[in-house]
Design a protein around this motif. Structure first.
Motif, PDB file in Angstrom:
ATOM      1  N   LEU A  18       0.724  -1.409   0.007  1.00  0.00           N
ATOM      2  CA  LEU A  18      -0.143  -0.018   0.060  1.00  0.00           C
ATOM      3  C   LEU A  18       0.738   1.215  -0.190  1.00  0.00           C
ATOM      4  CD1 LEU A  18      -2.590  -1.115   2.630  1.00  0.00           C
ATOM      5  CD2 LEU A  18      -3.152  -0.704   0.075  1.00  0.00           C
ATOM      6  N   ASP A  19       1.948   1.240   0.793  1.00  0.00           N
ATOM      7  CA  ASP A  19       2.741   2.351   0.868  1.00  0.00           C
ATOM      8  C   ASP A  19       3.657   2.441  -0.555  1.00  0.00           C
ATOM      9  OD1 ASP A  19       2.225   3.119   3.409  1.00  0.00           O
ATOM     10  OD2 ASP A  19       3.921   1.879   4.241  1.00  0.00           O
ATOM     11  N   GLU A  20       4.045   1.379  -1.212  1.00  0.00           N
ATOM     12  CA  GLU A  20       4.625   1.532  -2.309  1.00  0.00           C
ATOM     13  C   GLU A  20       3.764   1.915  -3.592  1.00  0.00           C
ATOM     14  OE1 GLU A  20       6.025  -2.375  -3.087  1.00  0.00           O
ATOM     15  OE2 GLU A  20       7.468  -2.357  -1.696  1.00  0.00           O
ATOM     16  N   SER A  21       2.503   1.803  -3.557  1.00  0.00           N
ATOM     17  CA  SER A  21       1.323   2.117  -4.171  1.00  0.00           C
ATOM     18  C   SER A  21       1.272   3.766  -4.262  1.00  0.00           C
ATOM     19  CB  SER A  21       0.279   1.421  -4.532  1.00  0.00           C
ATOM     20  OG  SER A  21       0.183   0.061  -4.601  1.00  0.00           O
ATOM     21  N   LEU A  22       1.245   4.010  -2.907  1.00  0.00           N
ATOM     22  CA  LEU A  22       0.962   5.527  -2.796  1.00  0.00           C
ATOM     23  C   LEU A  22       2.182   6.398  -3.089  1.00  0.00           C
ATOM     24  CD1 LEU A  22      -0.911   7.704  -1.412  1.00  0.00           C
ATOM     25  CD2 LEU A  22       0.457   7.466   0.636  1.00  0.00           C
ATOM     26  N   VAL A  23       3.509   5.953  -2.874  1.00  0.00           N
ATOM     27  CA  VAL A  23       4.608   6.585  -3.374  1.00  0.00           C
ATOM     28  C   VAL A  23       4.345   6.755  -4.969  1.00  0.00           C
ATOM     29  CG1 VAL A  23       7.048   6.381  -3.702  1.00  0.00           C
ATOM     30  CG2 VAL A  23       5.947   5.719  -1.693  1.00  0.00           C
ATOM     31  N   SER A  24       3.973   5.822  -5.782  1.00  0.00           N
ATOM     32  CA  SER A  24       3.819   5.989  -6.996  1.00  0.00           C
ATOM     33  C   SER A  24       2.926   7.066  -7.679  1.00  0.00           C
ATOM     34  CB  SER A  24       3.563   4.569  -7.917  1.00  0.00           C
ATOM     35  OG  SER A  24       2.297   4.207  -7.565  1.00  0.00           O
ATOM     36  N   LEU A  25       2.219   7.504  -6.717  1.00  0.00           N
ATOM     37  CA  LEU A  25       1.263   8.422  -7.075  1.00  0.00           C
ATOM     38  C   LEU A  25       1.461   9.892  -6.690  1.00  0.00           C
ATOM     39  CD1 LEU A  25      -2.406   6.978  -6.085  1.00  0.00           C
ATOM     40  CD2 LEU A  25      -1.268   7.094  -8.521  1.00  0.00           C
ATOM     41  N   GLU A  26       2.855  10.171  -6.201  1.00  0.00           N
ATOM     42  CA  GLU A  26       3.285  11.561  -5.432  1.00  0.00           C
ATOM     43  C   GLU A  26       3.147  12.618  -6.617  1.00  0.00           C
ATOM     44  OE1 GLU A  26       6.802  10.717  -3.113  1.00  0.00           O
ATOM     45  OE2 GLU A  26       5.721  10.284  -1.497  1.00  0.00           O
ATOM     46  N   LYS A  27       3.516  11.991  -7.758  1.00  0.00           N
ATOM     47  CA  LYS A  27       3.567  12.962  -8.623  1.00  0.00           C
ATOM     48  C   LYS A  27       2.308  13.574  -9.170  1.00  0.00           C
ATOM     49  CE  LYS A  27       4.293   9.590 -12.376  1.00  0.00           C
ATOM     50  NZ  LYS A  27       5.078   8.918 -13.445  1.00  0.00           N
ATOM     51  N   LEU A  28       1.244  12.745  -8.688  1.00  0.00           N
ATOM     52  CA  LEU A  28      -0.140  12.967  -9.006  1.00  0.00           C
ATOM     53  C   LEU A  28      -0.983  13.788  -7.973  1.00  0.00           C
ATOM     54  CD1 LEU A  28      -1.301   9.966 -11.052  1.00  0.00           C
ATOM     55  CD2 LEU A  28      -0.002  11.979 -11.887  1.00  0.00           C
ATOM     56  N   LYS A  29      -0.185  14.271  -6.968  1.00  0.00           N
ATOM     57  CA  LYS A  29      -0.727  15.123  -5.788  1.00  0.00           C
ATOM     58  C   LYS A  29      -1.294  16.669  -6.470  1.00  0.00           C
ATOM     59  CE  LYS A  29       2.065  13.977  -1.877  1.00  0.00           C
ATOM     60  NZ  LYS A  29       3.164  14.475  -1.025  1.00  0.00           N
ATOM     61  N   THR A  30      -2.560  16.896  -5.794  1.00  0.00           N
ATOM     62  CA  THR A  30      -2.834  18.115  -6.200  1.00  0.00           C
ATOM     63  C   THR A  30      -1.721  19.249  -6.158  1.00  0.00           C
ATOM     64  OG1 THR A  30      -5.171  17.357  -5.550  1.00  0.00           O
ATOM     65  CG2 THR A  30      -4.788  19.766  -5.726  1.00  0.00           C
ATOM     66  N   GLY A  31      -1.720  19.858  -6.856  1.00  0.00           N
ATOM     67  CA  GLY A  31      -0.472  21.041  -6.921  1.00  0.00           C
ATOM     68  C   GLY A  31       0.644  20.737  -7.434  1.00  0.00           C
ATOM     69  N   ALA A  32       0.934  19.257  -7.683  1.00  0.00           N
ATOM     70  CA  ALA A  32       2.222  18.897  -8.284  1.00  0.00           C
ATOM     71  C   ALA A  32       2.560  19.417  -9.611  1.00  0.00           C
ATOM     72  CB  ALA A  32       2.324  17.384  -8.377  1.00  0.00           C
ATOM     73  N   LEU A  33       3.960  19.774  -9.816  1.00  0.00           N
ATOM     74  CA  LEU A  33       4.191  20.240 -11.061  1.00  0.00           C
ATOM     75  C   LEU A  33       4.483  19.249 -12.097  1.00  0.00           C
ATOM     76  CD1 LEU A  33       5.315  22.877 -12.612  1.00  0.00           C
ATOM     77  CD2 LEU A  33       7.755  22.042 -12.086  1.00  0.00           C
ATOM     78  N   VAL A  34       3.826  19.466 -13.252  1.00  0.00           N
ATOM     79  CA  VAL A  34       3.489  18.557 -14.097  1.00  0.00           C
ATOM     80  C   VAL A  34       4.943  18.427 -15.080  1.00  0.00           C
ATOM     81  CG1 VAL A  34       2.196  17.762 -16.159  1.00  0.00           C
ATOM     82  CG2 VAL A  34       0.957  18.674 -14.153  1.00  0.00           C
ATOM     83  N   GLU A  35       5.257  17.445 -15.466  1.00  0.00           N
ATOM     84  CA  GLU A  35       6.320  17.313 -16.486  1.00  0.00           C
ATOM     85  C   GLU A  35       6.132  17.871 -17.581  1.00  0.00           C
ATOM     86  OE1 GLU A  35       8.335  13.823 -19.052  1.00  0.00           O
ATOM     87  OE2 GLU A  35       8.173  13.422 -16.871  1.00  0.00           O
ATOM     88  N   ASN A  36       7.148  18.603 -18.398  1.00  0.00           N
ATOM     89  CA  ASN A  36       6.753  19.321 -19.524  1.00  0.00           C
ATOM     90  C   ASN A  36       6.669  18.636 -20.809  1.00  0.00           C
ATOM     91  OD1 ASN A  36       6.641  21.713 -21.102  1.00  0.00           O
ATOM     92  ND2 ASN A  36       8.744  22.168 -21.514  1.00  0.00           N
ATOM     93  N   PHE A  37       5.534  18.006 -20.906  1.00  0.00           N
ATOM     94  CA  PHE A  37       5.654  17.164 -22.102  1.00  0.00           C
ATOM     95  C   PHE A  37       5.714  17.764 -23.421  1.00  0.00           C
ATOM     96  CE2 PHE A  37       3.491  14.828 -18.732  1.00  0.00           C
ATOM     97  CZ  PHE A  37       4.249  13.311 -18.960  1.00  0.00           C
ATOM     98  N   SER A  38       6.318  17.234 -24.363  1.00  0.00           N
ATOM     99  CA  SER A  38       6.502  17.826 -25.868  1.00  0.00           C
ATOM    100  C   SER A  38       5.506  17.065 -26.879  1.00  0.00           C
ATOM    101  CB  SER A  38       7.781  17.860 -26.315  1.00  0.00           C
ATOM    102  OG  SER A  38       8.566  18.627 -25.481  1.00  0.00           O
TER     103      SER A  38
END
Length: 380
Positions: free
Chosen positions: A227-247
């Motif tokens: 459960l902890d590992e799965s949550l870590v994988s979502l950290e970049k999807l936190k509200t307010g997280a800076l989104v990667e600059n996709f091209s």
């Protein structure tokens, strides 16, 4: 002879899972013994299991009763257990749990197969069968590591038992899981949380809260680490997280970066020309959605195609012009943006706020709710 219903689909999911596992093994440099182990299971599903299940469950006029099916599966389980026992010694430590979890996933999918076939049973009867199946096969005690596939399969089986299409938003399944008592409670609660994170049913914060509640009830659960590992994988999807600059590439062949719109609020639509629901939404919802937002220059409607090639993307837009920014990512579900946002199905909608900070990775479909959210973000 009865029709096979969803049997090919579910057997295909077994084979697809095997292929995915083999692909993962190659990417992660698992041992040759592990690859051989998985290849043996693939051969078994194709050459033996398919025929056995077809003969027992589908080549009959009436659905076998639950007890007979469980006895049938116990024979299959005995063979799988022997297969595992004979080969587990040659596997690396981290491969052993993965191999066991996969055979357990196969057994759970067989339960779903029965629940799909037994259309005459009421929901309560199906729920009782599922719990009896897990108890009589010993799976409710033997499952020690919840892989993503295993957690998903348990929830798919429960959806089938409750006659609710998997992937359709609903409150009945989670409400039922929370009422479960006894030996199955821990297993289903953990599976529900993992599946919700896989499908982005809720926010990062909601998942974090669910895990905290689970740990409060099951402080020494063997599922806490996954459960902890799965949550870590979502950290970049936190509200307010800076989104990667996709091209991306636009219709003129020019490069377009997500950061080019950092002073805007972006409503991002992931789609493909082969996606029926995507096209249906374009025809029925998108025109009015675009019209209501046409005067808001600080809101960008960005349509990202994941078509494998550019031709069908361009051809569709040539015949069906739309407003907004149209860009091409390609690569289907292997596109980096799809993996980044854990997209398992399209259409998928996201809202990215100003400065490219994530608002939600699972936004409402085009309509009044989405419009209200977007206007709120720009202060209108």
């Amino acid at each position: 002879m009865k029709s096979i219903l969803n049997f090919p689909k579910l057997i295909l999911s077994l084979l697809t899972g095997l292929c995915v596992s083999l692909s993962v093994s190659a990417q992660q440099s698992f041992s040759d013994n592990f690859v051989e182990y998985m290849a043996g299971l693939e051969s078994y599903v194709q050459n033996e299991l398919y025929g056995q299940v077809s003969e027992f469950l589908y080549d009959v006029e009436e659905t076998p009763n639950g007890e007979d099916f469980i006895s049938f599966v116990l024979n299959i389980k005995q063979g799988l257990d022997q297969y595992h026992q004979d080969r587990v010694g040659s596997l690396e430590e981290d491969e052993r749990a993965l191999a066991k979890a996969y055979t357990q996933t196969m057994l759970v999918q067989l339960a779903e197969l029965y629940l799909d076939r037994a259309q005459e049973l009421e929901v309560k009867e199906k729920q009782i069968f599922l719990h009896q199946y897990l108890a009589n096969t010993g799976l409710n005690k033997e499952i020690e590591q919840l892989s993503d596939d295993l957690a998903r399969s348990l929830m798919m089986a429960l959806h089938s038992a409750m006659k609710i299409p998997f992937g359709m938003p609903n409150s009945d399944v989670p409400n039922y899981v929370r009422t479960i008592r006894g030996e199955d409670r821990e297993l289903f609660l953990a599976s529900l949380i993992i599946n919700d994170m896989l499908m982005l049913t809720g926010t990062y914060e909601e998942s974090e809260e669910a895990i905290m509640a689970f740990k409060s009830e099951f402080s020494s659960s063997q599922f806490n680490s996954v459960l902890d590992e799965s949550l870590v994988s979502l950290e970049k999807l936190k509200t307010g997280a800076l989104v990667e600059n996709f091209s991306f590439i636009n219709l003129q062949g020019d490069k377009v970066n997500l950061a080019d719109f950092k002073d805007k609020v972006i409503y991002l639509d992931l789609w493909a020309s082969w996606c029926g629901p995507c096209i249906q939404t374009f025809r029925t919802k998108t025109p009015d959605f675009e019209m209501q937002l046409r005067d808001h220059e600080d809101i960008v409607l960005m349509y990202v195609s994941i078509d494998e090639t550019e031709e069908p993307w361009k051809k569709y837009l040539d015949k069906n012009p739309m407003r907004g920014v149209h860009v091409y990512a390609g690569q289907g579900f292997d596109a980096e943006i799809m993996k980044y946002f854990k997209v398992w199905g399209i259409p998928r909608y996201l809202i990215i706020g100003k400065d490219n900070k994530l608002v939600t990775p699972n936004a409402p479909r085009p309509g009044d709710e989405a419009i209200s959210k977007l206007l709120e973000l720009v202060g209108s």
